[in-house]
Design an enzyme around this catalytic site. Structure first.
Site, PDB file in Angstrom:
ATOM      1  N   SER A 126      24.269  34.045  33.656  1.00  0.00           N
ATOM      2  CA  SER A 126      25.497  34.103  34.448  1.00  0.00           C
ATOM      3  C   SER A 126      26.178  35.466  34.386  1.00  0.00           C
ATOM      4  CB  SER A 126      26.479  33.029  33.973  1.00  0.00           C
ATOM      5  OG  SER A 126      25.944  31.760  34.240  1.00  0.00           O
ATOM      6  N   ASP A 156      34.035  33.850  29.084  1.00  0.00           N
ATOM      7  CA  ASP A 156      32.631  33.531  29.339  1.00  0.00           C
ATOM      8  C   ASP A 156      32.085  34.416  30.471  1.00  0.00           C
ATOM      9  OD1 ASP A 156      30.318  32.125  28.744  1.00  0.00           O
ATOM     10  OD2 ASP A 156      30.777  30.456  30.071  1.00  0.00           O
ATOM     11  N   THR A 178      30.830  34.324  33.558  1.00  0.00           N
ATOM     12  CA  THR A 178      31.210  34.374  34.970  1.00  0.00           C
ATOM     13  C   THR A 178      32.606  34.957  35.170  1.00  0.00           C
ATOM     14  OG1 THR A 178      29.728  32.552  35.449  1.00  0.00           O
ATOM     15  CG2 THR A 178      31.448  32.999  37.067  1.00  0.00           C
ATOM     16  N   ASP A 186      25.598  30.735  40.875  1.00  0.00           N
ATOM     17  CA  ASP A 186      25.149  32.050  40.416  1.00  0.00           C
ATOM     18  C   ASP A 186      23.660  32.021  40.106  1.00  0.00           C
ATOM     19  OD1 ASP A 186      25.574  30.316  38.322  1.00  0.00           O
ATOM     20  OD2 ASP A 186      26.489  31.805  37.007  1.00  0.00           O
TER      21      ASP A 186
HETATM   22 ZN   LIG Z   1      23.557  28.576  31.883  1.00  0.00          ZN
END
Ligand SMILES: [Zn+2]
Length: 605
Positions: A181, A240, A242, A427
């Protein structure tokens, strides 16, 4: 060393055979990026060469003249017998094709870049929804559970099913056919491909996570060139991969202390998600920091309203004075919709008032739309991926329903304004498919006997959903048979995990083995994994992702597109190519440096 791959331009290919392979150049060959966007230019040589022998040109002109400054020559880079030339923070103002050639007197290398401009601004706002790891089967199952189906026809559609423009998105990165990601979000937010676990950088020879060549993020572009607002919303940790892709630069997405500092400096106006543990100084219970920085206080000091529950978020967003909002609803990832709405498992008892993604989207839009210059909002349904990994499809599907609700909020906002581009895309994908139904009423001694395929499948009997589209039960007598194609050793129970999120495998020595916790479940069957034994869960796939879009600029999405082209559409829609003379606000000052340097981790995905 990054090997040369097939060069796209006839110009480069014509010369290629004459050139000995040596080193690397960043941005890489075939990079196509926005005119005026900032990047670090780096040339790596495979030996330590006298600096006066190095010649680097851009379309035949010395690079110093093109970029307006000389780079730093680094002999014995990071203790190696190799050297580099690095020029930080440069840009190319004019669109066109650029041939970059570098020689150390003996060996030469070259790359070709395509630099694009943009037209005039087409939209005031852009809302980018990321269904993290959302695969076709997640969508299909979400439609079945939330809308119902009989005689082959659905009774309704997800909010992003009827968007007028659609594209297949290629998600692979510089280093691998399989992305994570960090890498894939960076493609959406910088227009440059990157590598697994990397955010806003090309992965070079550098050993320090923060010294790799950087490329400008969408948030940086917006804040440098406009007075627009930026919102970052997720139900995962806000640090995180993203959400961090919106603003961060590091080779390791696990540098979450540093990412929190970069978030603070990013200038983002609305920040909603989990991950509060990285905002707390180390002395505070529950902190994951190794320094004394108190980011909650720091954000408040620069004008952010703080919310830690759904109720506080709604109240802060309703206040017309609120233009900066920090909502931290969980120390780690938030709980998913199935646990919050139906099962009350996971950490719901400890954190009972977490907002839905739809509520977070509404709050973000309320605050961001107070900016008359427009906004860019990124909303991630991050838990779809967090539940696809442990083969917990029911949870991932409830969160896909939640994403549909969040997108509906954005569609209602955009309404007939015709000034807001909405993009909904994964994604990357997971290897998951619906193969039929599981009917407890079917005869047979093994659970596999109860799987119906083709005409034996019929239709499942999930109860009518509530007004938010969530069925009040998933533990029904005839349910979807939905299986993952890539997995560690695990016990297949053929039933939803009512006791809490699935943990398919546990560590034993260096390997992951099937979690014996599920061995005694009625009908549980040991599945021997098809992944390396080091894999603790299912993994991402290279399958194309399906993007849908509506609003001005959305017509650019069609056919197959590389993930970096999503960035191209966004900046084109916002007209970010031409240089503008809008004065940006003074940058915020960084607090004391975070100490953390994190090595590669199997948990990074
Ligand atoms: Zn993942």
């Amino acid at each position: 060393m990054r090997p040369y791959v097939a060069l796209s331009s006839a110009l480069a290919c014509a010369c290629f055979a004459l050139v000995a392979e040596a080193g690397a150049i960043y941005p890489i060959d075939r990079a196509d990026f926005l005119a005026g966007s900032r990047f670090d230019f780096k040339v790596e040589f495979d030996s330590v060469v006298p600096s006066d022998r190095i010649r680097v040109t851009v379309n035949g002109t010395d690079y110093v003249q093109t970029f307006g400054k000389a780079g730093q020559y680094v002999p014995n880079e990071d203790g190696t017998n190799a050297s580099s030339l690095i020029v930080r923070d440069v840009s190319l103002a004019k669109p066109g094709r650029y041939l970059i050639e570098a020689t150390d007197g003996e060996r030469s290398q070259r790359v070709v870049w395509d630099v694009y401009g943009t037209g005039p601004r087409k939209a005031k706002n852009v809302i980018l929804f990321i269904g993290d790891g959302m695969s076709v089967a997640n969508r299909t199952a979400a439609r079945i559970l939330s809308k119902g189906i009989s005689e082959g026809k659905y009774y309704g559609a997800l909010s992003f099913d009827d968007m007028p423009h659609m594209a297949l998105i290629g998600t692979s990165g510089v280093d691998s056919i399989i992305t994570d990601s960090a890498n894939s979000m960076s493609a959406y937010t910088t227009g440059h491909k990157s590598s697994v676990n990397a955010l806003g950088v090309y992965v070079s020879r550098a050993k320090d996570n923060l010294q790799h060549p950087k490329v400008e993020t969408l948030t940086e572009l917006i804040k440098r060139k406009t007075r627009m607002a930026v919102g970052i919303v997720t139900d995962a940790e806000i640090e995180d991969a993203t959400p961090a892709g919106m603003f961060a630069h590091t080779r390791r997405r696990a540098d979450k202390e540093i990412i929190t500092e970069q978030l603070f400096l990013s200038g983002a106006d609305v920040i909603l998600g989990g991950g509060s543990a990285y905002f707390l100084p180390q002395a505070t219970a529950g902190s994951k920091r190794k320094d004394t920085n108190d980011y909650i206080s720091l954000f408040q000091r620069v004008g952010f309203k703080l919310a830690t529950t759904d109720a506080e978020m709604k109240s802060a967003a309703a206040n017309p004075q609120t233009t900066k909002l920090l909502g931290l609803f969980h120390p780690e990832n938030m709980d998913g919709a199935l646990d919050r709405h139906v099962l009350k498992k996971g950490t719901v008892p400890q954190f009972p008032d977490q907002p839905d993604l739809a509520d977070m989207t509404r709050a973000a839009l309320d605050v961001l739309s107070r900016n008359k210059e427009g906004f860019v909002l990124m909303v991630e349904a991050g838990i779809i991926d967090k539940f696809n990994h442990p083969l917990d499809w029911e949870r991932s599907v409830y969160d896909t329903i939640m994403l549909s609700n969040a997108v509906q909020v954005a569609k209602d906002f955009a309404g007939k304004r015709n000034d807001t581009l909405i993009i909904v895309t994964p994604d990357h994908t997971h290897g998951v498919s619906i193969v039929g139904t599981i009917d407890d009423g079917k005869p047979g001694t093994e659970m596999r006997d109860k799987i119906g395929v083709y005409s034996e499948a019929g239709f499942p009997n999930y109860p009518k959903p509530d007004s938010d589209g969530y069925p009040p039960s998933v533990d029904v007598s005839k349910r979807l048979a939905m299986f993952y194609g890539n997995f560690p050793d695990y016990y297949e129970t053929f039933r939803p995990h009512l006791e809490g999120p699935n943990v398919p495998a546990v560590k034993k020595g260096n390997d992951y083995v099937a979690n014996e916790q599920y061995k005694s479940a009625p009908g549980a069957t040991l599945r021997i994994g098809n992944l390396p034994r080091a894999a603790d869960t299912g993994t991402h796939t290279a399958d194309d992702a399906i993007l849908t879009a509506i609003g001005p600029g959305s017509e650019a999405f069609h056919g197959f597109m590389e993930n970096v082209e999503v960035f191209h559409v966004i900046v084109d829609t916002l007209g970010l190519g031409p240089e503008r003379s809008v004065k940006a606000p003074a940058p915020l000052r960084a607090p004391a440096k975070a100490k953390e340097k994190v090595a590669a981790s199997a948990a990074e995905h």
